[in-house]
Design a protein around this motif. Structure first.
Motif, PDB file in Angstrom:
ATOM      1  N   TRP A   1      36.309  41.699 -14.639  1.00 34.02           N
ATOM      2  CA  TRP A   1      34.938  42.084 -14.275  1.00 34.02           C
ATOM      3  C   TRP A   1      34.852  43.575 -13.989  1.00 34.02           C
ATOM      4  O   TRP A   1      33.938  44.252 -14.450  1.00 34.02           O
ATOM      5  CB  TRP A   1      34.492  41.290 -13.044  1.00 34.02           C
ATOM      6  CG  TRP A   1      33.055  41.459 -12.642  1.00 34.02           C
ATOM      7  CD1 TRP A   1      31.997  40.653 -12.967  1.00 34.02           C
ATOM      8  CD2 TRP A   1      32.492  42.504 -11.813  1.00 34.02           C
ATOM      9  NE1 TRP A   1      30.835  41.127 -12.410  1.00 34.02           N
ATOM     10  CE2 TRP A   1      31.105  42.256 -11.691  1.00 34.02           C
ATOM     11  CE3 TRP A   1      33.032  43.611 -11.165  1.00 34.02           C
ATOM     12  CZ2 TRP A   1      30.259  43.079 -10.958  1.00 34.02           C
ATOM     13  CZ3 TRP A   1      32.182  44.448 -10.439  1.00 34.02           C
ATOM     14  CH2 TRP A   1      30.807  44.169 -10.332  1.00 34.02           C
TER      15      TRP A   1
ATOM     16  N   GLY B   1      36.492  41.743  -8.200  1.00 29.66           N
ATOM     17  CA  GLY B   1      36.058  40.707  -9.127  1.00 29.66           C
ATOM     18  C   GLY B   1      37.226  40.025  -9.818  1.00 29.66           C
ATOM     19  O   GLY B   1      38.390  40.379  -9.630  1.00 29.66           O
TER      20      GLY B   1
ATOM     21  N   THR C   1      27.492  35.713 -17.568  1.00 32.85           N
ATOM     22  CA  THR C   1      27.444  37.102 -18.022  1.00 32.85           C
ATOM     23  C   THR C   1      26.821  37.213 -19.407  1.00 32.85           C
ATOM     24  O   THR C   1      26.078  38.153 -19.692  1.00 32.85           O
ATOM     25  CB  THR C   1      28.863  37.701 -18.032  1.00 32.85           C
ATOM     26  OG1 THR C   1      29.443  37.554 -16.736  1.00 32.85           O
ATOM     27  CG2 THR C   1      28.828  39.174 -18.382  1.00 32.85           C
TER      28      THR C   1
END
Length: 375
Positions: free
Chosen positions: A108, A44, A303
Motif C-alpha cells: 500500500w 499499510g 482499491t
C-alpha cells in the motif's frame, strides 16, 4: 466550455485521493489533497490490483502502470493448502490471458509513493485533519484541526472507511462489523519461504492465512479469523502474541512468517462493510472509494473500484456542462456497479468477466450487470 470546477479539495492522500488528483489535474482542474498524517510513512499492508483497476490507472496516466508493474509482483499462480501445509490444488493465473492485464500485488505504501510522485509536491498538504465543512451555492469551505481552511468549488471525501466527510454529509454512523478480525503485516522477503510469483492460501474451519510477495524485497501475510465480537490488543507485542496463539497449531510456514515479523508492523483490524447508498453527491460535496462503498477484503475490489471512481469522476467533471450534472452523472455511473460488487460473490465466472472486463474507454463499461439491484 467553462470548467464545472476550477478548484477541488480532496480529503485523504490514500491511493484514491492521489489518483483522483492526478486525473483532475490532467483535466486542467486545480486539485489539492489534504492528509491528516504528518508524513507519508511506510505503513499499510499488501493489496492486489486487478485488470479493471489497472485499466483505469492506465487511462488516467499510462506511465503509472509501467511503474507499478516494475515495483510490484505479477502473480502467476495461487496454491491452496491445508493448515498442516498439504497442497490441495494450484491454480495458474488467467487474468493476463483473459483480460489483458495481470494481477499485481504491491505494498500500500509503495502504491501511495508511486501515485504521489505523479503530482507536484505542493499539491499534497500533510498534517491537515479535516474536522468540518460548510457549503453554499458558490463554494465549499473545509476546516482543519490545525486551524487552516481550504475554499474550493468541490469537496471530495476520499478519507476511507471512517470518513469524516461522509459523517458530516450523510451521518450514517460506524461501518458494520462482519464477524471477523484481520491481522496483516509486511516483512522483508524471504525467498526460502515463498516462490516469488506465487500466493499461498491456507484455510482452517473458521480462519485463513494468506501469504504473497509484493515485489522490491517485501512480502505480505494476512490472517483472518471468525470472531463474534471485535476485540483489540493493547500493544504491538500483545497483537503478535495473539496471532501466535490463534495460529499455534498451523504449519511451520505460518509460524515462521509470524515469528520474523516486527510486531510494530502488524495491523489489527475488524473486517467491516457499509450498505450501499442511494446517493453519494450532495451540493458541492461527493464521496469516493471506501468513504463511498466500503467492501470486505474478500471481494479484492476496494482499491480497484476506487480507481474506477477516480477515472469516472474526472471524466464527468471534464465533460459535463455544470457541476450538478457532473455529480449526478458520477452517481449514476458508479452507485449501481459498486452496489453489485458489494453484494455479490466475485467467484461466479460471468460476474467476474463483467467485473474485470471494465474498460474505462468503452461505452460498454456503463452497462449494468444482468440482474437488477435495488439500492
Amino acid at each position: 466550455m467553462k470548467k464545472t470546477a476550477e478548484k477541488v479539495t480532496i480529503i485523504g492522500a490514500g491511493p484514491g485521493g492521489l489518483a483522483t488528483a492526478i486525473a483532475l489535474r490532467k483535466q486542467g482542474i486545480d486539485a489539492h489533497v489534504y492528509e491528516k498524517a504528518r508524513d507519508l510513512r511506510p505503513v499499510g499492508a499488501g493489496l492486489g490490483l486487478m485488470p479493471n483497476g489497472l485499466r483505469c490507472l492506465d487511462a488516467i496516466q499510462p506511465s503509472i502502470l509501467n511503474t507499478l508493474k516494475n515495483s510490484g509482483c505479477q502473480l502467476q499462480k495461487t496454491t491452496l493448502k491445508t493448515i498442516s501445509g498439504e497442497t490441495i490444488r494450484t491454480n495458474e493465473s488467467t487474468t493476463m490471458a483473459k483480460y489483458g492485464q495481470p494481477t499485481v500485488t504491491i505494498w500500500w505504501w509503495r502504491l501511495q509513493q508511486i501515485l504521489a510522485s505523479f503530482l507536484p509536491p505542493d499539491v499534497i498538504h500533510l498534517n491537515h485533519r479535516c474536522i468540518d465543512f460548510e457549503q453554499n451555492e458558490n463554494n465549499v469551505v473545509t476546516y482543519f484541526e490545525n486551524g487552516k481552511t481550504a475554499q474550493a468549488d468541490l469537496l471530495i471525501g476520499a478519507d476511507g472507511a471512517n470518513s469524516v466527510v461522509r459523517q458530516k454529509l450523510i451521518g450514517d454512523g460506524e461501518p458494520q462489523y462482519l464477524g471477523s478480525m484481520s491481522w496483516r503485516a509486511v516483512l522483508d522477503y524471504k525467498e526460502e519461504l515463498l516462490p516469488p510469483d506465487e500466493a499461498i492460501i491456507m484455510k482452517g474451519e473458521k480462519s485463513l492465512f494468506f501469504i504473497f510477495n509484493l515485489g522490491e524485497g517485501n512480502m505480505n501475510w494476512i490472517a483472518q479469523k471468525v470472531l463474534s465480537e471485535a476485540s483489540f490488543s493493547s500493544t504491538p507485542a500483545e497483537t503478535k502474541s495473539r496471532v501466535f496463539k490463534e495460529y499455534a497449531n498451523w504449519n511451520e510456514l505460518v509460524q515462521k512468517v509470524i515469528e520474523v515479523t516486527n510486531a510494530e508492523r502488524i495491523l489489527e483490524t475488524p473486517i467491516c462493510q457499509r450498505l450501499p447508498l442511494k446517493q453519494w453527491s450532495y451540493g458541492r460535496v461527493t464521496l469516493l472509494g471506501d468513504a463511498a462503498h466500503l467492501m470486505p477484503p474478500s471481494s479484492g475490489q476496494g482499491t480497484n473500484t476506487t480507481f474506477e471512481d477516480a477515472y469516472e469522476l474526472a471524466e464527468c467533471l471534464g465533460n459535463c456542462p455544470d457541476l450538478e450534472t457532473a455529480l449526478s452523472t458520477y452517481d449514476k455511473r458508479r452507485i449501481q456497479r459498486t452496489a453489485i460488487i458489494q453484494t455479490r460473490s466475485a467467484k461466479e465466472e460471468e460476474f467476474q468477466n463483467w467485473l474485470y472486463d471494465y474498460d474505462p474507454k468503452s461505452e460498454s463499461r456503463l452497462k449494468p450487470w444482468q440482474e437488477t439491484v435495488t439500492v
